[in-house]
Design an enzyme around this catalytic site. Structure first.
Site, PDB file in Angstrom:
ATOM      1  N   HIS A 262      41.093  43.495  31.384  1.00  0.00           N
ATOM      2  CA  HIS A 262      40.299  44.094  32.470  1.00  0.00           C
ATOM      3  C   HIS A 262      40.567  45.597  32.440  1.00  0.00           C
ATOM      4  O   HIS A 262      41.632  46.052  32.863  1.00  0.00           O
ATOM      5  CB  HIS A 262      40.721  43.519  33.822  1.00  0.00           C
ATOM      6  CG  HIS A 262      40.404  42.070  33.974  1.00  0.00           C
ATOM      7  ND1 HIS A 262      39.114  41.582  33.995  1.00  0.00           N
ATOM      8  CD2 HIS A 262      41.206  40.985  34.105  1.00  0.00           C
ATOM      9  CE1 HIS A 262      39.142  40.265  34.147  1.00  0.00           C
ATOM     10  NE2 HIS A 262      40.392  39.879  34.206  1.00  0.00           N
ATOM     11  N   GLU A 296      39.367  37.877  29.177  1.00  0.00           N
ATOM     12  CA  GLU A 296      38.615  38.162  30.412  1.00  0.00           C
ATOM     13  C   GLU A 296      38.038  39.573  30.376  1.00  0.00           C
ATOM     14  O   GLU A 296      38.013  40.289  31.376  1.00  0.00           O
ATOM     15  CB  GLU A 296      39.517  38.001  31.644  1.00  0.00           C
ATOM     16  CG  GLU A 296      40.160  36.640  31.759  1.00  0.00           C
ATOM     17  CD  GLU A 296      40.954  36.443  33.048  1.00  0.00           C
ATOM     18  OE1 GLU A 296      40.791  37.237  34.000  1.00  0.00           O
ATOM     19  OE2 GLU A 296      41.750  35.489  33.097  1.00  0.00           O
TER      20      GLU A 296
HETATM   21  C1  XIL Z   1      38.484  35.922  39.574  1.00  0.00           C
HETATM   22  C2  XIL Z   1      37.093  35.355  39.758  1.00  0.00           C
HETATM   23  O1  XIL Z   1      36.205  35.926  38.811  1.00  0.00           O
HETATM   24  C3  XIL Z   1      36.609  35.630  41.168  1.00  0.00           C
HETATM   25  O2  XIL Z   1      35.350  35.010  41.405  1.00  0.00           O
HETATM   26  C4  XIL Z   1      37.629  35.119  42.180  1.00  0.00           C
HETATM   27  O3  XIL Z   1      37.223  35.457  43.483  1.00  0.00           O
HETATM   28  C5  XIL Z   1      38.996  35.686  41.879  1.00  0.00           C
HETATM   29  O4  XIL Z   1      39.361  35.403  40.546  1.00  0.00           O
HETATM   30  N1  XIL Z   1      42.340  37.219  36.506  1.00  0.00           N
HETATM   31  C6  XIL Z   1      42.068  35.882  36.304  1.00  0.00           C
HETATM   32  C7  XIL Z   1      40.801  35.313  36.809  1.00  0.00           C
HETATM   33  O5  XIL Z   1      42.836  35.204  35.616  1.00  0.00           O
HETATM   34  O6  XIL Z   1      40.950  33.962  37.179  1.00  0.00           O
HETATM   35  C8  XIL Z   1      40.244  36.108  37.966  1.00  0.00           C
HETATM   36  O7  XIL Z   1      38.977  35.569  38.305  1.00  0.00           O
HETATM   37  C9  XIL Z   1      40.168  37.566  37.609  1.00  0.00           C
HETATM   38  C10 XIL Z   1      41.534  38.115  37.294  1.00  0.00           C
END
Ligand code: XIL
Length: 378
Positions: A262, A296
Protein backbone atom coordinates in the site's frame (compact mmCIF):
# COMPACT_ATOMS: atom_id res chain seq x y z
CA UNK A 1 -30.39 -8.99 -3.37
CA UNK A 2 -29.95 -10.54 -6.79
CA UNK A 3 -30.67 -14.25 -6.99
CA UNK A 4 -27.46 -16.14 -6.39
CA UNK A 5 -28.30 -18.97 -8.76
CA UNK A 6 -28.96 -16.59 -11.65
CA UNK A 7 -25.79 -14.72 -10.94
CA UNK A 8 -23.83 -17.92 -10.52
CA UNK A 9 -25.02 -19.22 -13.88
CA UNK A 10 -24.29 -15.90 -15.55
CA UNK A 11 -20.84 -15.81 -14.05
CA UNK A 12 -20.11 -19.35 -15.17
CA UNK A 13 -20.90 -18.27 -18.71
CA UNK A 14 -18.56 -15.31 -18.56
CA UNK A 15 -15.49 -17.43 -19.11
CA UNK A 16 -16.69 -18.75 -22.45
CA UNK A 17 -18.23 -15.42 -23.43
CA UNK A 18 -14.85 -13.81 -23.00
CA UNK A 19 -13.03 -16.09 -25.39
CA UNK A 20 -12.00 -14.36 -28.56
CA UNK A 21 -14.59 -14.72 -31.32
CA UNK A 22 -13.84 -14.40 -35.01
CA UNK A 23 -16.35 -11.89 -36.25
CA UNK A 24 -17.15 -10.72 -39.73
CA UNK A 25 -16.31 -7.08 -40.25
CA UNK A 26 -16.80 -4.67 -43.15
CA UNK A 27 -20.53 -5.08 -43.68
CA UNK A 28 -20.59 -1.93 -45.82
CA UNK A 29 -18.78 -3.72 -48.66
CA UNK A 30 -20.64 -4.47 -51.97
CA UNK A 31 -23.34 -7.06 -51.58
CA UNK A 32 -21.96 -9.23 -54.38
CA UNK A 33 -19.00 -10.20 -52.21
CA UNK A 34 -19.47 -13.67 -50.78
CA UNK A 35 -20.54 -13.81 -47.16
CA UNK A 36 -18.06 -14.38 -44.35
CA UNK A 37 -19.98 -17.52 -43.42
CA UNK A 38 -19.29 -18.91 -46.87
CA UNK A 39 -15.66 -17.83 -46.98
CA UNK A 40 -14.28 -16.65 -43.65
CA UNK A 41 -10.73 -16.47 -45.03
CA UNK A 42 -11.43 -13.23 -46.92
CA UNK A 43 -9.29 -10.41 -45.57
CA UNK A 44 -12.36 -8.34 -44.67
CA UNK A 45 -13.58 -11.17 -42.44
CA UNK A 46 -10.53 -11.32 -40.20
CA UNK A 47 -10.74 -9.77 -36.74
CA UNK A 48 -7.83 -7.52 -35.91
CA UNK A 49 -5.84 -9.06 -33.04
CA UNK A 50 -7.38 -8.06 -29.69
CA UNK A 51 -5.16 -6.01 -27.39
CA UNK A 52 -3.66 -8.42 -24.86
CA UNK A 53 -5.14 -8.27 -21.40
CA UNK A 54 -3.14 -8.05 -18.19
CA UNK A 55 -3.83 -11.71 -17.43
CA UNK A 56 -2.62 -12.80 -20.87
CA UNK A 57 0.57 -10.79 -20.53
CA UNK A 58 1.18 -12.05 -16.99
CA UNK A 59 0.57 -15.67 -17.95
CA UNK A 60 3.24 -15.52 -20.63
CA UNK A 61 5.66 -14.52 -17.86
CA UNK A 62 4.39 -17.24 -15.48
CA UNK A 63 2.88 -14.66 -13.17
CA UNK A 64 -0.58 -14.08 -11.77
CA UNK A 65 -2.15 -10.65 -11.81
CA UNK A 66 -5.00 -10.37 -9.37
CA UNK A 67 -7.51 -8.10 -7.71
CA UNK A 68 -9.43 -7.98 -4.46
CA UNK A 69 -13.19 -8.47 -4.81
CA UNK A 70 -15.52 -6.75 -2.40
CA UNK A 71 -19.02 -5.24 -2.32
CA UNK A 72 -19.03 -4.24 -6.00
CA UNK A 73 -18.68 -7.88 -6.99
CA UNK A 74 -21.63 -8.93 -4.85
CA UNK A 75 -23.84 -6.04 -5.97
CA UNK A 76 -27.01 -6.62 -7.96
CA UNK A 77 -25.72 -4.82 -11.05
CA UNK A 78 -22.20 -6.13 -11.16
CA UNK A 79 -22.20 -7.44 -14.73
CA UNK A 80 -19.80 -4.92 -16.18
CA UNK A 81 -17.55 -5.19 -13.15
CA UNK A 82 -17.44 -8.98 -13.25
CA UNK A 83 -16.79 -9.04 -16.99
CA UNK A 84 -13.87 -6.70 -16.62
CA UNK A 85 -12.42 -8.70 -13.73
CA UNK A 86 -12.62 -11.98 -15.63
CA UNK A 87 -11.14 -10.35 -18.70
CA UNK A 88 -8.12 -8.70 -17.08
CA UNK A 89 -7.19 -10.77 -14.04
CA UNK A 90 -6.25 -14.40 -13.44
CA UNK A 91 -6.33 -14.24 -9.64
CA UNK A 92 -8.79 -12.94 -7.05
CA UNK A 93 -8.74 -12.42 -3.29
CA UNK A 94 -11.64 -11.70 -0.97
CA UNK A 95 -11.39 -8.10 0.19
CA UNK A 96 -13.50 -8.85 3.25
CA UNK A 97 -15.76 -11.90 2.99
CA UNK A 98 -13.27 -14.50 4.21
CA UNK A 99 -12.23 -12.52 7.29
CA UNK A 100 -13.37 -13.73 10.70
CA UNK A 101 -15.77 -10.81 11.09
CA UNK A 102 -17.61 -11.83 7.94
CA UNK A 103 -17.33 -15.58 7.49
CA UNK A 104 -17.51 -16.37 11.22
CA UNK A 105 -19.58 -13.41 12.38
CA UNK A 106 -22.48 -14.93 14.20
CA UNK A 107 -21.10 -17.41 16.67
CA UNK A 108 -18.64 -20.17 17.36
CA UNK A 109 -20.38 -22.82 15.27
CA UNK A 110 -21.94 -20.57 12.64
CA UNK A 111 -20.24 -19.87 9.32
CA UNK A 112 -21.46 -17.70 6.44
CA UNK A 113 -20.40 -19.31 3.18
CA UNK A 114 -22.69 -17.65 0.61
CA UNK A 115 -20.53 -14.75 -0.54
CA UNK A 116 -17.13 -16.43 -0.35
CA UNK A 117 -18.56 -19.49 -2.13
CA UNK A 118 -19.87 -17.24 -4.94
CA UNK A 119 -16.46 -15.68 -5.29
CA UNK A 120 -14.71 -19.04 -5.45
CA UNK A 121 -17.21 -20.32 -8.04
CA UNK A 122 -16.66 -17.20 -10.15
CA UNK A 123 -12.91 -17.65 -10.02
CA UNK A 124 -13.11 -21.31 -10.94
CA UNK A 125 -15.51 -20.67 -13.83
CA UNK A 126 -13.12 -18.11 -15.23
CA UNK A 127 -9.83 -19.94 -14.75
CA UNK A 128 -8.57 -17.71 -11.96
CA UNK A 129 -6.45 -18.57 -8.94
CA UNK A 130 -7.74 -17.67 -5.48
CA UNK A 131 -5.90 -16.14 -2.53
CA UNK A 132 -7.60 -16.70 0.81
CA UNK A 133 -7.48 -13.76 3.22
CA UNK A 134 -7.11 -14.12 6.20
CA UNK A 135 -7.10 -16.61 9.11
CA UNK A 136 -5.64 -14.64 12.03
CA UNK A 137 -5.61 -10.84 12.24
CA UNK A 138 -6.09 -8.15 14.87
CA UNK A 139 -8.86 -6.40 12.92
CA UNK A 140 -12.36 -7.22 11.67
CA UNK A 141 -13.02 -9.93 14.22
CA UNK A 142 -16.50 -10.86 15.45
CA UNK A 143 -17.79 -9.40 18.71
CA UNK A 144 -18.43 -12.86 20.14
CA UNK A 145 -14.68 -13.54 19.83
CA UNK A 146 -13.28 -10.19 20.93
CA UNK A 147 -15.65 -9.71 23.87
CA UNK A 148 -15.21 -13.22 25.23
CA UNK A 149 -12.84 -14.19 28.02
CA UNK A 150 -10.96 -17.23 26.82
CA UNK A 151 -8.44 -19.46 28.52
CA UNK A 152 -5.29 -20.31 26.61
CA UNK A 153 -6.62 -23.77 25.80
CA UNK A 154 -9.99 -22.53 24.61
CA UNK A 155 -8.47 -19.80 22.49
CA UNK A 156 -6.15 -22.28 20.84
CA UNK A 157 -9.12 -24.56 20.21
CA UNK A 158 -11.08 -21.67 18.64
CA UNK A 159 -8.26 -20.83 16.27
CA UNK A 160 -7.88 -24.45 15.24
CA UNK A 161 -11.62 -24.94 14.76
CA UNK A 162 -11.83 -21.88 12.54
CA UNK A 163 -8.91 -22.96 10.39
CA UNK A 164 -10.20 -26.53 10.11
CA UNK A 165 -13.61 -25.23 9.02
CA UNK A 166 -12.61 -22.46 6.61
CA UNK A 167 -9.48 -23.95 5.07
CA UNK A 168 -11.17 -27.34 5.01
CA UNK A 169 -14.26 -25.91 3.27
CA UNK A 170 -12.10 -24.66 0.40
CA UNK A 171 -9.61 -27.53 0.44
CA UNK A 172 -8.00 -28.00 -2.96
CA UNK A 173 -9.37 -24.71 -4.31
CA UNK A 174 -7.03 -22.08 -2.87
CA UNK A 175 -3.69 -21.05 -4.37
CA UNK A 176 -2.47 -19.37 -1.19
CA UNK A 177 -3.81 -18.47 2.23
CA UNK A 178 -2.73 -15.35 4.12
CA UNK A 179 -2.60 -17.42 7.27
CA UNK A 180 -1.46 -14.65 9.58
CA UNK A 181 -1.87 -10.97 8.75
CA UNK A 182 0.00 -8.00 10.24
CA UNK A 183 1.48 -9.65 13.35
CA UNK A 184 4.33 -7.16 13.72
CA UNK A 185 4.22 -3.68 15.24
CA UNK A 186 5.31 -0.68 13.19
CA UNK A 187 8.43 1.00 14.50
CA UNK A 188 9.50 -1.47 17.17
CA UNK A 189 9.11 -4.68 15.17
CA UNK A 190 7.75 -6.43 18.27
CA UNK A 191 4.80 -8.83 18.28
CA UNK A 192 1.57 -6.88 17.79
CA UNK A 193 -0.75 -7.42 20.72
CA UNK A 194 -3.05 -4.35 20.59
CA UNK A 195 -6.47 -5.42 19.37
CA UNK A 196 -5.34 -8.98 18.78
CA UNK A 197 -7.52 -11.77 20.14
CA UNK A 198 -4.52 -14.10 19.83
CA UNK A 199 -1.18 -12.57 20.79
CA UNK A 200 -1.93 -11.39 24.34
CA UNK A 201 -2.89 -14.90 25.42
CA UNK A 202 -1.00 -17.20 23.07
CA UNK A 203 2.06 -15.06 22.40
CA UNK A 204 4.02 -15.89 19.24
CA UNK A 205 2.78 -19.46 19.43
CA UNK A 206 -0.46 -18.51 17.71
CA UNK A 207 1.46 -18.01 14.48
CA UNK A 208 3.01 -21.48 14.48
CA UNK A 209 -0.31 -23.01 15.53
CA UNK A 210 -2.17 -21.32 12.67
CA UNK A 211 0.30 -22.39 9.99
CA UNK A 212 0.56 -25.96 11.23
CA UNK A 213 -3.21 -26.31 11.32
CA UNK A 214 -3.68 -24.73 7.89
CA UNK A 215 -1.21 -27.17 6.34
CA UNK A 216 -3.15 -30.09 7.76
CA UNK A 217 -6.48 -28.67 6.56
CA UNK A 218 -5.31 -28.14 2.97
CA UNK A 219 -1.89 -29.55 2.11
CA UNK A 220 -2.15 -28.12 -1.43
CA UNK A 221 -2.52 -24.46 -0.44
CA UNK A 222 0.54 -22.27 -0.16
CA UNK A 223 0.75 -20.70 3.30
CA UNK A 224 1.73 -17.03 3.56
CA UNK A 225 2.63 -14.50 6.22
CA UNK A 226 1.22 -11.15 4.99
CA UNK A 227 2.06 -7.64 6.16
CA UNK A 228 2.57 -4.01 5.15
CA UNK A 229 5.60 -1.81 5.61
CA UNK A 230 8.07 -4.59 4.80
CA UNK A 231 8.92 -3.39 1.32
CA UNK A 232 11.81 -1.12 2.28
CA UNK A 233 14.70 -1.98 4.61
CA UNK A 234 14.14 -1.21 8.27
CA UNK A 235 13.21 -2.54 11.68
CA UNK A 236 9.87 -3.97 10.54
CA UNK A 237 11.37 -5.76 7.55
CA UNK A 238 14.09 -7.20 9.80
CA UNK A 239 11.47 -8.36 12.29
CA UNK A 240 9.53 -10.10 9.53
CA UNK A 241 12.71 -11.71 8.28
CA UNK A 242 13.47 -12.97 11.76
CA UNK A 243 9.90 -14.24 12.14
CA UNK A 244 9.76 -16.22 8.91
CA UNK A 245 13.32 -17.50 9.07
CA UNK A 246 12.63 -18.69 12.61
CA UNK A 247 9.55 -20.51 11.36
CA UNK A 248 11.55 -22.16 8.59
CA UNK A 249 14.23 -23.19 11.09
CA UNK A 250 11.62 -24.71 13.42
CA UNK A 251 10.00 -26.60 10.57
CA UNK A 252 6.76 -24.61 10.71
CA UNK A 253 5.07 -24.94 7.30
CA UNK A 254 5.37 -21.54 5.64
CA UNK A 255 5.62 -21.18 1.86
CA UNK A 256 5.61 -17.48 1.21
CA UNK A 257 5.50 -13.91 2.36
CA UNK A 258 3.04 -11.33 1.10
CA UNK A 259 4.06 -7.70 0.75
CA UNK A 260 0.86 -5.69 0.88
CA UNK A 261 2.39 -2.77 -1.05
CA UNK A 262 0.00 0.00 0.00
CA UNK A 263 1.98 2.96 -1.29
CA UNK A 264 1.56 6.69 -1.52
CA UNK A 265 3.10 9.19 -3.88
CA UNK A 266 5.29 11.34 -1.69
CA UNK A 267 3.54 14.17 0.12
CA UNK A 268 4.16 13.57 3.78
CA UNK A 269 7.06 11.18 3.88
CA UNK A 270 5.59 8.02 2.35
CA UNK A 271 6.78 7.00 -1.05
CA UNK A 272 6.89 4.17 -3.53
CA UNK A 273 10.10 2.20 -3.05
CA UNK A 274 12.38 2.15 -6.08
CA UNK A 275 12.48 -0.88 -8.33
CA UNK A 276 15.94 -1.76 -7.00
CA UNK A 277 14.76 -1.52 -3.38
CA UNK A 278 11.87 -3.85 -4.17
CA UNK A 279 14.12 -6.32 -5.99
CA UNK A 280 16.49 -6.35 -3.01
CA UNK A 281 13.63 -6.97 -0.59
CA UNK A 282 12.00 -9.72 -2.63
CA UNK A 283 15.37 -11.37 -3.16
CA UNK A 284 16.18 -11.24 0.55
CA UNK A 285 13.06 -13.24 1.43
CA UNK A 286 13.20 -15.50 -1.62
CA UNK A 287 16.65 -16.60 -0.44
CA UNK A 288 14.89 -18.32 2.48
CA UNK A 289 13.14 -20.56 -0.04
CA UNK A 290 9.90 -18.59 0.17
CA UNK A 291 7.59 -17.46 -2.58
CA UNK A 292 7.09 -13.70 -2.58
CA UNK A 293 3.91 -11.96 -3.73
CA UNK A 294 2.70 -8.36 -3.89
CA UNK A 295 -0.65 -8.95 -2.28
CA UNK A 296 -2.58 -5.67 -1.85
CA UNK A 297 -1.01 -3.21 -4.24
CA UNK A 298 -2.38 0.30 -4.47
CA UNK A 299 -0.69 3.66 -4.91
CA UNK A 300 -2.64 6.65 -3.64
CA UNK A 301 -2.25 10.27 -4.66
CA UNK A 302 -3.62 13.49 -3.17
CA UNK A 303 -7.23 14.04 -4.12
CA UNK A 304 -8.54 16.27 -5.33
CA UNK A 305 -5.70 18.08 -7.00
CA UNK A 306 -2.98 15.55 -7.76
CA UNK A 307 -0.55 17.21 -10.15
CA UNK A 308 0.53 15.75 -13.46
CA UNK A 309 3.92 15.04 -11.88
CA UNK A 310 2.28 13.13 -9.01
CA UNK A 311 0.18 11.07 -11.43
CA UNK A 312 3.28 10.31 -13.49
CA UNK A 313 5.09 9.20 -10.32
CA UNK A 314 2.13 6.99 -9.48
CA UNK A 315 2.20 5.28 -12.89
CA UNK A 316 5.96 4.87 -12.63
CA UNK A 317 5.47 3.32 -9.18
CA UNK A 318 3.12 0.71 -10.61
CA UNK A 319 5.61 -0.05 -13.38
CA UNK A 320 8.42 -0.39 -10.84
CA UNK A 321 6.49 -2.84 -8.70
CA UNK A 322 5.64 -5.03 -11.68
CA UNK A 323 9.19 -4.89 -13.05
CA UNK A 324 10.61 -5.81 -9.64
CA UNK A 325 8.35 -8.86 -9.45
CA UNK A 326 9.31 -9.94 -12.96
CA UNK A 327 12.99 -9.67 -12.00
CA UNK A 328 12.66 -12.14 -9.13
CA UNK A 329 11.74 -15.71 -10.11
CA UNK A 330 10.12 -16.44 -6.71
CA UNK A 331 7.65 -13.57 -7.23
CA UNK A 332 4.66 -15.23 -8.86
CA UNK A 333 1.81 -12.78 -8.20
CA UNK A 334 0.90 -9.11 -8.18
CA UNK A 335 -2.52 -8.37 -6.69
CA UNK A 336 -4.14 -4.92 -6.70
CA UNK A 337 -6.50 -4.12 -3.83
CA UNK A 338 -9.63 -3.38 -5.84
CA UNK A 339 -10.59 -2.70 -9.45
CA UNK A 340 -11.83 0.87 -9.78
CA UNK A 341 -10.92 3.95 -7.77
CA UNK A 342 -14.33 4.41 -6.18
CA UNK A 343 -14.29 1.03 -4.43
CA UNK A 344 -10.82 1.44 -2.93
CA UNK A 345 -10.42 1.23 0.85
CA UNK A 346 -7.98 4.16 0.51
CA UNK A 347 -10.86 6.62 0.16
CA UNK A 348 -11.95 6.02 3.74
CA UNK A 349 -8.68 4.89 5.31
CA UNK A 350 -6.64 7.86 4.06
CA UNK A 351 -8.77 11.02 3.88
CA UNK A 352 -7.41 13.42 1.28
CA UNK A 353 -5.97 10.59 -0.80
CA UNK A 354 -7.41 8.35 -3.48
CA UNK A 355 -7.35 7.50 -7.21
CA UNK A 356 -5.19 4.58 -6.18
CA UNK A 357 -6.08 1.84 -8.68
CA UNK A 358 -5.92 0.87 -12.37
CA UNK A 359 -9.45 1.79 -13.53
CA UNK A 360 -11.64 4.85 -13.06
CA UNK A 361 -15.25 4.56 -11.97
CA UNK A 362 -16.48 4.26 -15.56
CA UNK A 363 -14.07 1.30 -15.90
CA UNK A 364 -11.79 3.39 -18.09
CA UNK A 365 -8.16 2.34 -18.15
CA UNK A 366 -5.94 4.84 -16.38
CA UNK A 367 -2.28 5.70 -16.95
CA UNK A 368 -1.58 3.27 -14.11
CA UNK A 369 -3.16 0.47 -16.18
CA UNK A 370 -1.04 1.38 -19.18
CA UNK A 371 2.07 1.40 -16.99
CA UNK A 372 1.33 -2.07 -15.63
CA UNK A 373 0.59 -3.33 -19.11
CA UNK A 374 3.83 -1.95 -20.52
CA UNK A 375 5.83 -3.35 -17.62
CA UNK A 376 4.29 -6.77 -18.35
CA UNK A 377 5.54 -6.42 -21.93
CA UNK A 378 2.31 -5.27 -23.60
C1 XIL B 1 -9.57 -3.49 4.09
C2 XIL B 1 -10.80 -3.59 3.21
O1 XIL B 1 -10.45 -3.31 1.87
C3 XIL B 1 -11.85 -2.61 3.69
O2 XIL B 1 -13.06 -2.76 2.96
C4 XIL B 1 -12.13 -2.83 5.18
O3 XIL B 1 -13.04 -1.86 5.64
C5 XIL B 1 -10.84 -2.78 5.97
O4 XIL B 1 -9.91 -3.71 5.44
N1 XIL B 1 -4.67 -4.61 4.96
C6 XIL B 1 -5.36 -5.80 4.79
C7 XIL B 1 -6.72 -5.78 4.21
O5 XIL B 1 -4.79 -6.87 5.03
O6 XIL B 1 -7.52 -6.82 4.72
C8 XIL B 1 -7.40 -4.45 4.41
O7 XIL B 1 -8.64 -4.48 3.72
C9 XIL B 1 -6.51 -3.33 3.94
C10 XIL B 1 -5.23 -3.30 4.73
Amino acid sequence: MHSRSTRGARRALLGSALSVVTACVGSDLPTLTSSCDADPTQARCQTPPAAPTLRELAAVRFRYVGTALDAAFFGASATQYDTLVAHEFNMVVAGNVMKWGSIHRDGRFDYRWTNPDAMVAFAQANGMKIRGHTLAWHQQNPAWLTSGTWSRDTLEALLKEHIDSVVGHYRGKIHAWDVVNEAINDGSGTLRTAGSPWAPTLGRDYIDIAFTRARAADPAALLFYNDYGLESPGVKQDAAFELVSGMKARGVPIDGIGFQAHFQVKQDGSDVPSQQTLVNTLTRFAALGLKVELTELDIRVRTPGATAAELAAQAQGYADVVSACLAVPACDAIVVWGVNDGESWVNTAFPGYGQALLFDDGFGKKATYDAVKRALGG
